[in-house]
Scaffold this active site. Structure first.
Site, PDB file in Angstrom:
ATOM      1  N   THR A   1       0.865  -1.016  -0.178  1.00 32.00           N
ATOM      2  CA  THR A   1      -0.022   0.127   0.125  1.00 32.00           C
ATOM      3  C   THR A   1       0.888   1.218   0.095  1.00 32.00           C
ATOM      4  O   THR A   1       1.961   1.206   0.504  1.00 32.00           O
ATOM      5  CB  THR A   1      -0.768  -0.030   1.380  1.00 32.00           C
ATOM      6  OG1 THR A   1      -1.825  -1.100   1.193  1.00 32.00           O
ATOM      7  CG2 THR A   1      -1.669   1.196   1.450  1.00 32.00           C
TER       8      THR A   1
ATOM      9  N   ARG B   1     -14.320  -6.844  -0.450  1.00 32.88           N
ATOM     10  CA  ARG B   1     -13.778  -6.566   1.039  1.00 32.88           C
ATOM     11  C   ARG B   1     -13.248  -5.129   0.763  1.00 32.88           C
ATOM     12  O   ARG B   1     -12.487  -4.846  -0.058  1.00 32.88           O
ATOM     13  CB  ARG B   1     -12.540  -7.562   1.306  1.00 32.88           C
ATOM     14  CG  ARG B   1     -11.915  -7.337   2.519  1.00 32.88           C
ATOM     15  CD  ARG B   1     -10.664  -6.510   2.374  1.00 32.88           C
ATOM     16  NE  ARG B   1     -10.002  -6.504   3.636  1.00 32.88           N
ATOM     17  CZ  ARG B   1      -8.764  -5.620   3.744  1.00 32.88           C
ATOM     18  NH1 ARG B   1      -8.341  -5.143   2.484  1.00 32.88           N
ATOM     19  NH2 ARG B   1      -7.897  -5.514   4.667  1.00 32.88           N
ATOM     20  N   ILE B   2     -13.296  -4.411   2.186  1.00 32.37           N
ATOM     21  CA  ILE B   2     -12.813  -2.872   2.034  1.00 32.37           C
ATOM     22  C   ILE B   2     -11.839  -2.977   3.186  1.00 32.37           C
ATOM     23  O   ILE B   2     -12.372  -3.098   4.199  1.00 32.37           O
ATOM     24  CB  ILE B   2     -13.902  -1.944   2.044  1.00 32.37           C
ATOM     25  CG1 ILE B   2     -14.759  -2.144   0.731  1.00 32.37           C
ATOM     26  CG2 ILE B   2     -13.319  -0.339   2.380  1.00 32.37           C
ATOM     27  CD1 ILE B   2     -16.124  -1.057   0.790  1.00 32.37           C
ATOM     28  N   GLY B   3     -10.793  -2.429   2.936  1.00 34.51           N
ATOM     29  CA  GLY B   3      -9.782  -2.246   4.211  1.00 34.51           C
ATOM     30  C   GLY B   3      -9.947  -0.970   5.049  1.00 34.51           C
ATOM     31  O   GLY B   3     -10.776  -0.180   4.856  1.00 34.51           O
ATOM     32  N   ASP B   4      -8.864  -0.485   5.635  1.00 34.14           N
ATOM     33  CA  ASP B   4      -8.794   0.644   6.364  1.00 34.14           C
ATOM     34  C   ASP B   4      -8.282   1.779   5.272  1.00 34.14           C
ATOM     35  O   ASP B   4      -8.517   3.052   5.571  1.00 34.14           O
ATOM     36  CB  ASP B   4      -7.641   0.527   7.378  1.00 34.14           C
ATOM     37  CG  ASP B   4      -6.319   0.285   6.701  1.00 34.14           C
ATOM     38  OD1 ASP B   4      -6.049  -0.834   5.891  1.00 34.14           O
ATOM     39  OD2 ASP B   4      -5.366   1.049   7.079  1.00 34.14           O
TER      40      ASP B   4
ATOM     41  N   GLY C   1      -0.967  -1.871   6.574  1.00 33.21           N
ATOM     42  CA  GLY C   1      -1.018  -2.919   7.427  1.00 33.21           C
ATOM     43  C   GLY C   1      -2.240  -3.899   7.169  1.00 33.21           C
ATOM     44  O   GLY C   1      -2.948  -3.755   6.435  1.00 33.21           O
ATOM     45  N   HIS C   2      -2.461  -4.670   8.350  1.00 37.48           N
ATOM     46  CA  HIS C   2      -3.552  -5.532   8.235  1.00 37.48           C
ATOM     47  C   HIS C   2      -4.772  -4.604   8.535  1.00 37.48           C
ATOM     48  O   HIS C   2      -5.335  -4.505   9.594  1.00 37.48           O
ATOM     49  CB  HIS C   2      -3.531  -6.584   9.404  1.00 37.48           C
ATOM     50  CG  HIS C   2      -4.581  -7.826   9.135  1.00 37.48           C
ATOM     51  ND1 HIS C   2      -4.175  -8.999   9.516  1.00 37.48           N
ATOM     52  CD2 HIS C   2      -5.722  -7.803   8.632  1.00 37.48           C
ATOM     53  CE1 HIS C   2      -5.490  -9.783   9.351  1.00 37.48           C
ATOM     54  NE2 HIS C   2      -6.072  -9.037   8.698  1.00 37.48           N
ATOM     55  N   GLY C   3      -5.667  -4.340   7.614  1.00 36.38           N
ATOM     56  CA  GLY C   3      -6.544  -3.360   7.461  1.00 36.38           C
ATOM     57  C   GLY C   3      -7.645  -3.376   8.645  1.00 36.38           C
ATOM     58  O   GLY C   3      -8.182  -2.514   9.139  1.00 36.38           O
TER      59      GLY C   3
END
Ligand code: ASP
Length: 338
Positions: free
Chosen positions: A204, A232-235, A256-258
Site C-alpha cells: 500500500t 472486501r474493503i480495508g482501512d 498493514g492488516h486493515g
C-alpha cells in the site's frame, strides 16, 4: 521584529480580505511517504530490487518535496508523490495492485485536508487508473466523502479521469502471490474466513505533508490484501482508520492488516493523542503501533507529520518501505527495521 510576511495575513483579514497564498520565509515544511509494511527482510530482496524500491521512493518523495519547497500545497504534494507510486508495478496500489481471490483488482484510496477537515474516499474501484485522483475529486467536486464500486466509477467518468481495463493492473509478480495465497487458503469458500500472514499484503502507498502555509494533508492508495474476498474493503479508504489529517494535531497514512486498523481507528487515534494528551508524534505513534496494535495482533505501520513538521514512521513488522524529508534537510529512504 515581526516580519511583514507574518503580519500581512492578519492585516488583510482585518480588512476583510483573504490571507495571501505566500508563506513566511522560514515556514517549516515536511513530507513522508510509505510503500507498505510487512515481512520485508534483506533475504527477501535482491540488490537490484532494493535499488529499484529506493529509486522509486526517492522519485516520489522528490516530486512531493519540489511542490512544498516551491510554496505549493500539501494536498498537491501528497497526490503527486502517490501518483508516482501508483504508476509503478513495485507497489500494491494502482498499476501493481494485488488480486482478489477471484483474480480481479479492486482498489481503495482516500485523502484528507487538515485545514478544512474535508475528505474524499473511494472503495472497490476496478477501472480507475489513479484511485487517489478520484478520491480527491470526490472530496472537491462532490457533496460526499466516500463513493464505492460502480457509482464511484461513473463519477470518475463524469470527472474526465482516466479509465483503464481491469487487466491494466495485471502483473506477473502479484499473480504469483495470488497463486501462493490460494494454495494456502485452499477452497474458495474459505476466502472470507481465513487470514493470511503479512507476507501477502504489503505495498500500500501513502503520503503525509506539511506545507509552508501551515496546512497538513494525508493520502493513502491500495489494492488491498492479496486474495481478499471480492467486496472486501480495508482501512485505506476509511477516514480515521487509514488516513487522517487535522492542522490542530497531525497527518497520518497507514499500512498493514486493515481489519485491525479499522477496529482501532489508528490514524485518528494517533492524532487525538497528539491533540488531547499533547503527546509528540513519536509518543503517540509508538503507543498505538507497538502498545495497542501489536498486542491485539495488528501488524503494520504509519507515517506521521505534525503541524511543526516533525516526522515519525513507526511500524511493528520486519520492514516498511518509507522515505521522508524535513524542509531542505537530508533525504531519508529506508526499508528494513535496522
Ligand atoms: N491496509 C491495507 C488493507 O488492509 C493493506 C496494506 O496496507 O498492506 O487493505
Amino acid at each position: 521584529m515581526t516580519k511583514l510576511s507574518t503580519l500581512l495575513p492578519a492585516m488583510l483579514l482585518a480588512a476583510g480580505l483573504n490571507a495571501p497564498a505566500f508563506a513566511a520565509e522560514d515556514a517549516p515544511f515536511s513530507i513522508a511517504i510509505h510503500g507498505g509494511a510487512g515481512t520485508i527482510t534483506r533475504a527477501d530482496l535482491s540488490a537490484e530490487q532494493e535499488a529499484a524500491y529506493q529509486a522509486k521512493l526517492t522519485e516520489a518523495l522528490n516530486a512531493g518535496h519540489a511542490i512544498l519547497a516551491a510554496g505549493g500545497t500539501s494536498m498537491d504534494a501528497v497526490v503527486a508523490a502517490i501518483q508516482i507510486m501508483e504508476e509503478s508495478p513495485l507497489f500494491n496500489s494502482g498499476r501493481g495492485a494485488v488480486y482478489t481471490f477471484d483474480g480481479e483488482h479492486e482498489l481503495d484510496a482516500s485523502i484528507m485536508d487538515g485545514a478544512s477537515l474535508e475528505a474524499g474516499a473511494v472503495a472497490g474501484v476496478k477501472t480507475v487508473k489513479s484511485p487517489i485522483a478520484l478520491a480527491r475529486a470526490v472530496m472537491e467536486k462532490s457533496v460526499h466523502v466516500m463513493l464505492s464500486g460502480a457509482g464511484a466509477e461513473q463519477f470518475a467518468q463524469e470527472q474526465g479521469l482516466e479509465l483503464v481495463d481491469n487487466s491494466y493492473f495485471n502483473t506477473e509478480r502479484r499473480f504469483e502471490q495470488l497463486e501462493r495465497a490460494r494454495e494456502k487458503l485452499g477452497v474458495a469458500d474459505k476466502q472470507a474466513y481465513l487470514a493470511l500472514d503479512d507476507k501477502y499484503k504489503m505495498g500500500t502507498v501513502g503520503a503525509v505533508a506539511l506545507d509552508q502555509h501551515g496546512n497538513l494533508a494525508a493520502a493513502t492508495s491500495t489494492g488491498g490484501m492479496t486474495a481478499k474476498r471480492y467486496g472486501r474493503i480495508g482501512d485505506s479508504p476509511i477516514i480515521g482508520a487509514g488516513t487522517w489529517a487535522d492542522n490542530a494535531s497531525c497527518a497520518v497514512s497507514a499500512t498493514g492488516h486493515g481489519e485491525y486498523f479499522i477496529r482501532y481507528h489508528v490514524a485518528a487515534d494517533i492524532c487525538s493523542r497528539v491533540k488531547y494528551l499533547e503527546q509528540s508524534v513519536v509518543e503517540a505513534g509508538d503507543a498505538v503501533i507497538h502498545d495497542v496494535l501489536l498486542p491485539a495482533g495488528g501488524t503494520g505501520g504509519v507515517i506521521i507529520v505534525d503541524a511543526e513538521g516533525n516526522v515519525h514512521m513507526p511500524f511493528n513488522t520486519e520492514g516498511m518501505y518509507r522515505a521522508s524529508r524535513v524542509g531542505n534537510g537530508e533525504i531519508n529512504v529506508a526499508i528494513y527495521k535496522d
